[in-house]
Design an enzyme around this catalytic site. Structure first.
Site, short mmCIF file in Angstrom:
data_model
loop_
_atom_site.label_atom_id
_atom_site.label_comp_id
_atom_site.label_asym_id
_atom_site.label_seq_id
_atom_site.Cartn_x
_atom_site.Cartn_y
_atom_site.Cartn_z
N GLY D 201 -5.66 -4.12 -8.11
CA GLY D 201 -6.40 -3.20 -7.25
C GLY D 201 -7.80 -2.92 -7.74
O GLY D 201 -8.37 -3.68 -8.52
N ASP D 226 -0.20 -10.23 0.29
CA ASP D 226 -0.06 -9.18 -0.72
C ASP D 226 -1.25 -9.19 -1.66
O ASP D 226 -1.48 -10.15 -2.38
CB ASP D 226 1.22 -9.41 -1.53
CG ASP D 226 2.46 -9.15 -0.70
OD1 ASP D 226 2.41 -8.27 0.17
OD2 ASP D 226 3.46 -9.86 -0.93
N LEU D 227 -1.97 -8.10 -1.68
CA LEU D 227 -3.17 -7.96 -2.50
C LEU D 227 -2.90 -8.31 -3.97
O LEU D 227 -2.01 -7.74 -4.59
CB LEU D 227 -3.65 -6.51 -2.40
CG LEU D 227 -4.89 -6.13 -3.21
CD1 LEU D 227 -6.13 -6.77 -2.64
CD2 LEU D 227 -5.02 -4.62 -3.25
N ASP D 228 -3.68 -9.22 -4.52
CA ASP D 228 -3.61 -9.57 -5.95
C ASP D 228 -2.25 -10.11 -6.37
O ASP D 228 -1.93 -10.12 -7.56
CB ASP D 228 -3.97 -8.37 -6.84
CG ASP D 228 -5.38 -7.85 -6.58
OD1 ASP D 228 -6.20 -8.60 -6.05
OD2 ASP D 228 -5.64 -6.69 -6.92
N GLU D 229 -1.45 -10.55 -5.40
CA GLU D 229 -0.10 -11.03 -5.73
C GLU D 229 0.07 -12.51 -5.48
O GLU D 229 1.17 -13.05 -5.64
CB GLU D 229 0.95 -10.24 -4.93
CG GLU D 229 1.02 -8.77 -5.25
CD GLU D 229 1.72 -8.46 -6.55
OE1 GLU D 229 2.17 -9.40 -7.24
OE2 GLU D 229 1.82 -7.27 -6.90
#
Lengths: 288, 288, 288, 288
Positions: D201, D226-229
């Site tokens: 994040g 999915d953010l940063d995943e």
């Protein structure tokens, strides 16, 4: 026991990968990994290492070897070795007074990280006998110096002959003569306590301090008649600065030495290292 | 503007730290950082770098300098420099045909990472003029070769004289004569494309390929009359293996060169680098 | 024996460095190294570590302490500790079944790299007793599990009480209760087998494999009531790729764990680590 | 132009390597490199990347593809792509206000290190237009914020549609909606300024400072909903300590970010990256 390794080298030419993989498949083997390298796109030399699974390998190894020679190797003018992966190499470790390299090798062996049979430790000093005893490995004290070199080397050759597949010089501080190297009949791996070709010869940490370098290192290499000039297997470095006295460099360098030597020995034990002139090809090493 | 730097060196002896810090405190300064180093516990040489805050420093710098000379430096037989931290150094960058080092310096300068005033770029080739133009720095093309060396160096000295505090050789591939070095009157920092003292001289990547090393590196050093033998400021390395052709080493090495040179230049600009014989002391570098 | 260490912390304000160095000089001490740090230019907290040489230190230590309290510490509202550098700390090492961390600490201690007195090894398993025996250190087997935690911790506290200055958790796989931490009365250093804050809690190598990270690491930290959340002393990583199974990560990670833990313990033994909230200041570490 | 790449994946089973290499050899191709990986010895998924030389490849590519589908792919239930190595991918780079990542990509492209056709730069700010102009690449300013997200994404999709094979988010600080990701139709690579999964994040450097970590890092990954995943392609770190303010972390981290992103992009451009669930297999990368 059903896992085998095939190492080949020959002049690069079309069809090698296909010929080897078809041979193995036709003989019931399943290829697990295959690494290859060609030294040049034109007129290069080709190297390949193949690991395969073949049910019942030990029973058919000799026959497989003859078939490969006849069906593949001859056609490509190849040299090759075909071995069971599980056949453990017998190793002699030669050492003088410092313990960090030999202890790291013995400890990794005990842990199961280094799959070798340590046949003996040979030292020109008695100092490390007690430290090594808990590992249950024979320790032979063969005093060696400038004065008794021929005699000492003869004794060492007697110990090694027929008993080992590899000799590791784990900070053995005596020079070995060309005669010894010619007679020993197995590869030798040495750890040099500098980042070769910097600081060849004696006292590399002192030289590093004097030159004011900002990194020090260690080099594991096969031993040839030229001191510190053999094919390099592995190297690494650690950052230092003006505050480090020579004694600090010795201490920090010891960690690099043991790590570099252990990696080089493991790659050799796994038949990952091919020699090409005075350089090495290290196949598929996943541990650095 | 109220921030100053005091650099001293002298024979090591009791009371130096106390004398300096008391002097600064009594003159109204607040010590921000203080780094010191002694080369040996007995008969060592002592170096100290002190950063301090003193309201109104520019107005009192000359007086502070005279007081320090009289009250402290004389007593300890010290050499020292006292400067405003905010006084920006003027820098000339010399370059040949490859752009990675000079671009990295200019870009960091534009970003505010390298606090310098780039007075000029001097090149023996015209190739990079267009790439450098967007940075708004004067570009002087001074053709130089074995044949016109004296004349070219005279032209370069004319450009530099009185205009710069530092010369950075950012892959400048011409040899500079001892006469030039004696005349230039400011320090020179060079980037050599190997891990010195390995592979001194021309063609280090080719030599590295031939030797089969497993790491390649770069070295930033002050330039002295002995080629590649000056005091080392910074070094770093990158891992390579048998698959890297010499051209790959050149490409990977370029990243190390630009990083190492930029760090060395920054440390010099921040007065962090003291010379001790043929080595350097780098104080409190937090950027590597 | 004539070497001392002074560690202080207080609100940042002008004159601290000068006051301390003048005090030491006036009392006959020669400052060997001095490292300081302020957390902010305005309203910062100030930390300083000073090593000095003072002939006859052991005889005057108590008096020096009282003088420092009266002449310096009170004025700046400082907390401080003043110790003989040569006073060796007593250490307990707690371990479960894996040997790499405890062996590395014991080896380095035997070689003279880690200046500590290993008072005891405490383990919740008997497995490592034989490996540790050659080092001549008492080994106490205290079975511990979820079911007997209170009883086991009471036995361990009995062993530790008054006997140690530091507890090192060298891969001790039982949770320690807040009650234990409150009672033990000395700092604890733990090695966590991931690069914190990534992969907190159990099974970090398995989690790393599942997430597909390209580097794995280890973290040494002081133990607080929050699991894996204490102040970090040291961290390091090693490169991995898709070919590494979880078991390979465990093996590669072990080398990082032992290196990171050994460095953190050495820095603590040398009084280089100051705590600031949930972070650490590590002064002048030259060994990473 | 006569160089091709064949990428396949299928359930692991005996005979794959042999079938592919025989197919290529029989169709007149010479295998240059062959890398393969199986995720498990039992019931694993098999991936292979093969580079080959075939005179006249462009003329026969379609036919070769059909033959491979019929003769090999069907038999092993394989998915595959067969491409000319020399076909350059078209890339859009999206960026906000910081220049280090986009400049590094453009520099490497200009130097010939990154073989791509940069079709456009898209930015939600106008700030970098002038810096990018000298590279001769179209710069499109598409203001984007929480308020006009749908409209901005629609404009960007108009620009990208049919024009690019890859989108690189080189510090693009706007969130992209699942709708955008579903519509864009080509892979996206993002650089996150932390060592994932640590500090997911916003504000990772600030979080790193607060946690007191001793290394900071960067991660290049494919973008998923999915953010940063998303699957990680490459990561690296740099050592820091208590002296680094958050601003220092930002500056040091920038060097890691640009290096990590450039490597990840190069490996993607060379078709070295296969996706397996949420992880990647990176074949034969020689540039890290």
């Amino acid at each position: 026991a059903d896992r085998g390794r095939l190492l080949i080298q020959c002049a690069d030419q079309p069809g090698i990968v296909s010929a080897i993989s078809s041979f193995l498949t036709e003989h019931g083997a399943n290829i697990l990994t295959l690494d290859q390298f060609s030294t040049a796109e034109e007129n290069g030399k080709f190297f390949q290492r193949t690991e395969f699974h073949l049910p019942g390998l030990p029973a058919v190894l000799g026959e497989l070897e003859r078939s490969f020679a006849a069906e593949v190797a001859e056609r490509f003018d190849m040299t090759f070795t075909l071995t069971e992966s599980t056949k453990v190499k017998r190793v002699a470790i030669m050492v003088s007074k410092t313990d960090h390299c030999v202890l790291d090798l013995l400890w990794r062996n005990r842990r199961g990280e280094l799959d070798m049979n340590v046949a003996m430790i040979v030292s020109n000093h008695a100092d490390l006998a007690e430290e090594i005893r808990p590992f249950g490995v024979p320790f032979f004290h063969v005093p060696a110096s400038r004065d008794n070199r021929a005699e000492a080397e003869a004794r060492i050759l007697d110990l090694l002959r027929g008993n080992v597949d590899l000799v590791v010089l784990a900070r053995y501080m005596q020079i070995l003569t060309p005669n010894f190297l010619a007679s020993v009949g197995v590869p030798l791996i040495n750890i040099h306590h500098s980042f070769l070709p910097a600081f060849i010869g004696a006292g590399p940490y002192q030289k590093a301090k004097e030159r004011g370098v900002k990194l020090i290192g260690a080099t594991a290499h096969y031993v040839t008649a030229d001191l510190d000039e053999g094919p390099i297997i592995e190297q690494d470095v650690v950052r230092v600065d003006h505050r480090h006295a020579t004694a600090d460099l010795v201490q920090l360098g010891a960690d690099v030495e043991r790590a570099v030597l252990s990696r080089a020995v493991r790659w050799h034990l796994e038949d990952r290292v091919a020699r090409h002139g005075n350089t090495t090809i290290v196949f598929g090493s996943i541990g650095s």
